[in-house]
Scaffold this motif. Structure first.
Motif, PDB file in Angstrom:
ATOM      1  N   GLY A 179       0.794  -1.220   0.000  1.00  0.00           N
ATOM      2  CA  GLY A 179       0.000   0.000   0.000  1.00  0.00           C
ATOM      3  C   GLY A 179       0.824   1.267   0.000  1.00  0.00           C
ATOM      4  N   CYS A 180       2.069   1.192   0.509  1.00  0.00           N
ATOM      5  CA  CYS A 180       2.908   2.387   0.619  1.00  0.00           C
ATOM      6  C   CYS A 180       3.774   2.516  -0.621  1.00  0.00           C
ATOM      7  N   VAL A 181       3.203   3.002  -1.682  1.00  0.00           N
ATOM      8  CA  VAL A 181       3.877   3.106  -2.973  1.00  0.00           C
ATOM      9  C   VAL A 181       3.753   4.521  -3.497  1.00  0.00           C
ATOM     10  N   GLU A 182       4.805   4.982  -4.161  1.00  0.00           N
ATOM     11  CA  GLU A 182       4.718   6.252  -4.865  1.00  0.00           C
ATOM     12  C   GLU A 182       4.345   5.973  -6.315  1.00  0.00           C
ATOM     13  N   PHE A 183       3.161   6.434  -6.701  1.00  0.00           N
ATOM     14  CA  PHE A 183       2.660   6.225  -8.048  1.00  0.00           C
ATOM     15  C   PHE A 183       3.160   7.331  -8.959  1.00  0.00           C
ATOM     16  N   ASN A 240      -3.746  -3.012  -1.640  1.00  0.00           N
ATOM     17  CA  ASN A 240      -4.182  -4.064  -0.725  1.00  0.00           C
ATOM     18  C   ASN A 240      -5.621  -4.428  -1.068  1.00  0.00           C
ATOM     19  N   ILE A 241      -5.828  -5.641  -1.509  1.00  0.00           N
ATOM     20  CA  ILE A 241      -7.124  -6.024  -2.069  1.00  0.00           C
ATOM     21  C   ILE A 241      -8.159  -6.216  -0.967  1.00  0.00           C
ATOM     22  N   VAL A 242      -9.164  -5.357  -0.974  1.00  0.00           N
ATOM     23  CA  VAL A 242     -10.274  -5.462  -0.022  1.00  0.00           C
ATOM     24  C   VAL A 242     -11.557  -5.190  -0.806  1.00  0.00           C
ATOM     25  N   ASP A 243     -12.151  -6.259  -1.318  1.00  0.00           N
ATOM     26  CA  ASP A 243     -13.399  -6.136  -2.069  1.00  0.00           C
ATOM     27  C   ASP A 243     -13.271  -5.169  -3.252  1.00  0.00           C
ATOM     28  N   GLY A 244     -12.162  -5.232  -3.924  1.00  0.00           N
ATOM     29  CA  GLY A 244     -11.995  -4.396  -5.101  1.00  0.00           C
ATOM     30  C   GLY A 244     -11.687  -2.954  -4.760  1.00  0.00           C
ATOM     31  N   CYS A 249      -9.317   0.678  -4.956  1.00  0.00           N
ATOM     32  CA  CYS A 249      -7.919   1.022  -4.719  1.00  0.00           C
ATOM     33  C   CYS A 249      -7.736   1.304  -3.237  1.00  0.00           C
ATOM     34  N   HIS A 250      -6.817   0.596  -2.592  1.00  0.00           N
ATOM     35  CA  HIS A 250      -6.581   0.742  -1.164  1.00  0.00           C
ATOM     36  C   HIS A 250      -5.083   0.934  -0.946  1.00  0.00           C
ATOM     37  N   LEU A 251      -4.686   2.139  -0.571  1.00  0.00           N
ATOM     38  CA  LEU A 251      -3.275   2.450  -0.364  1.00  0.00           C
ATOM     39  C   LEU A 251      -3.028   2.815   1.091  1.00  0.00           C
ATOM     40  N   ALA A 252      -1.790   2.619   1.544  1.00  0.00           N
ATOM     41  CA  ALA A 252      -1.461   2.765   2.963  1.00  0.00           C
ATOM     42  C   ALA A 252      -0.720   4.067   3.240  1.00  0.00           C
ATOM     43  N   ALA A 298     -14.139   1.642  -9.146  1.00  0.00           N
ATOM     44  CA  ALA A 298     -15.261   2.406  -8.603  1.00  0.00           C
ATOM     45  C   ALA A 298     -14.999   2.999  -7.224  1.00  0.00           C
ATOM     46  N   HIS A 299     -14.008   2.479  -6.508  1.00  0.00           N
ATOM     47  CA  HIS A 299     -13.834   2.879  -5.102  1.00  0.00           C
ATOM     48  C   HIS A 299     -12.360   3.157  -4.828  1.00  0.00           C
ATOM     49  N   LEU A 300     -12.072   4.344  -4.312  1.00  0.00           N
ATOM     50  CA  LEU A 300     -10.718   4.681  -3.901  1.00  0.00           C
ATOM     51  C   LEU A 300     -10.689   4.868  -2.394  1.00  0.00           C
TER      52      LEU A 300
END
Length: 205
Positions: free
Chosen positions: A52-56, A72-76, A78-81, A98-100
């Motif tokens: 999750g801790c990434v520089e895009f 981090n996959i949680v029901d689809g 984008c989930h970043l730390a 659909a979800h950030l």
């Protein structure tokens, strides 16, 4: 299918750009940087598992029209730390995302702005037009110009727990479905045309 073993810390710019048959990507926890347009145009890419801790970098997943899950996959979605940074156009044209969920992202800006206070603030649409819900948390202190512009399916935004002091021009411009938004207590300035074109907006709190 692309899977990298532990030890990789960065993926160079345009690494898998326009690999149309790539469907799944799994990156180790050691990766901290994804370069410019690494996966741009991977039209079949559906899942990108990564720390999750990434520089895009700019346009990392642009034009990935089948992308449904990132981080981090949680029901689809984008989930970043904590510590993650999202640069311009990162999810441009990712209409199935659909979800950030970015509760710990420091800033939705180009990384150069963080290290060079004199640099101009980045401009451009950061997210896909298909985004319906965005969650930002207390570690977020800045979102750039036009950050959520043209997210036409976005219905609800909660910035209440963020540290954002300024909403820059066109932040939510042309978000035609946006109905409600909660603003942070520390907000001190709303600049020009932040909500221009938000035809469905009923409530600001």
């Amino acid at each position: 299918h692309a899977r990298l073993d532990a030890g990789f810390t960065a993926i160079s710019p345009q690494g898998w750009r326009y690999c149309h048959s790539l469907r799944i990507v799994k990156l180790p926890d050691t990766v901290v940087t994804l370069g410019y347009a690494v996966f741009q145009g991977c039209s079949s890419l559906q899942v990108a598992e990564m720390p999750g801790c990434v520089e895009f970098g700019v346009r990392v997943f642009a034009e990935c029209c089948a992308l449904e899950s990132v981080g981090n996959i949680v029901d689809g979605g984008c989930h970043l730390a904590i510590g993650a940074i999202v640069s311009q156009y990162a999810f441009e044209e990712c209409d199935k995302l659909a979800h950030l969920s970015l509760p710990h992202v420091r800033a939705v800006v180009d990384s150069r702005t963080l290290t060079s206070p004199q640099a101009g603030l980045p401009q451009g649409c950061f997210f896909a037009s298909g985004i319906r819900q965005v969650e930002l948390g207390e570690d977020t202190y800045h979102i750039g110009h036009r950050a959520l512009e043209n997210c036409k399916r976005l219905t609800r935004v909660d910035l209440h727990n963020t540290g954002i002091h300024i909403l820059h021009m066109h932040t939510f411009a042309q978000c035609h479905s946006l109905v409600t938004i909660r603003l942070p207590n520390c907000l001190s300035e709303i600049r020009a045309e932040v909500f221009v074109g938000c035809k469905a907006l009923e409530r600001l709190t």
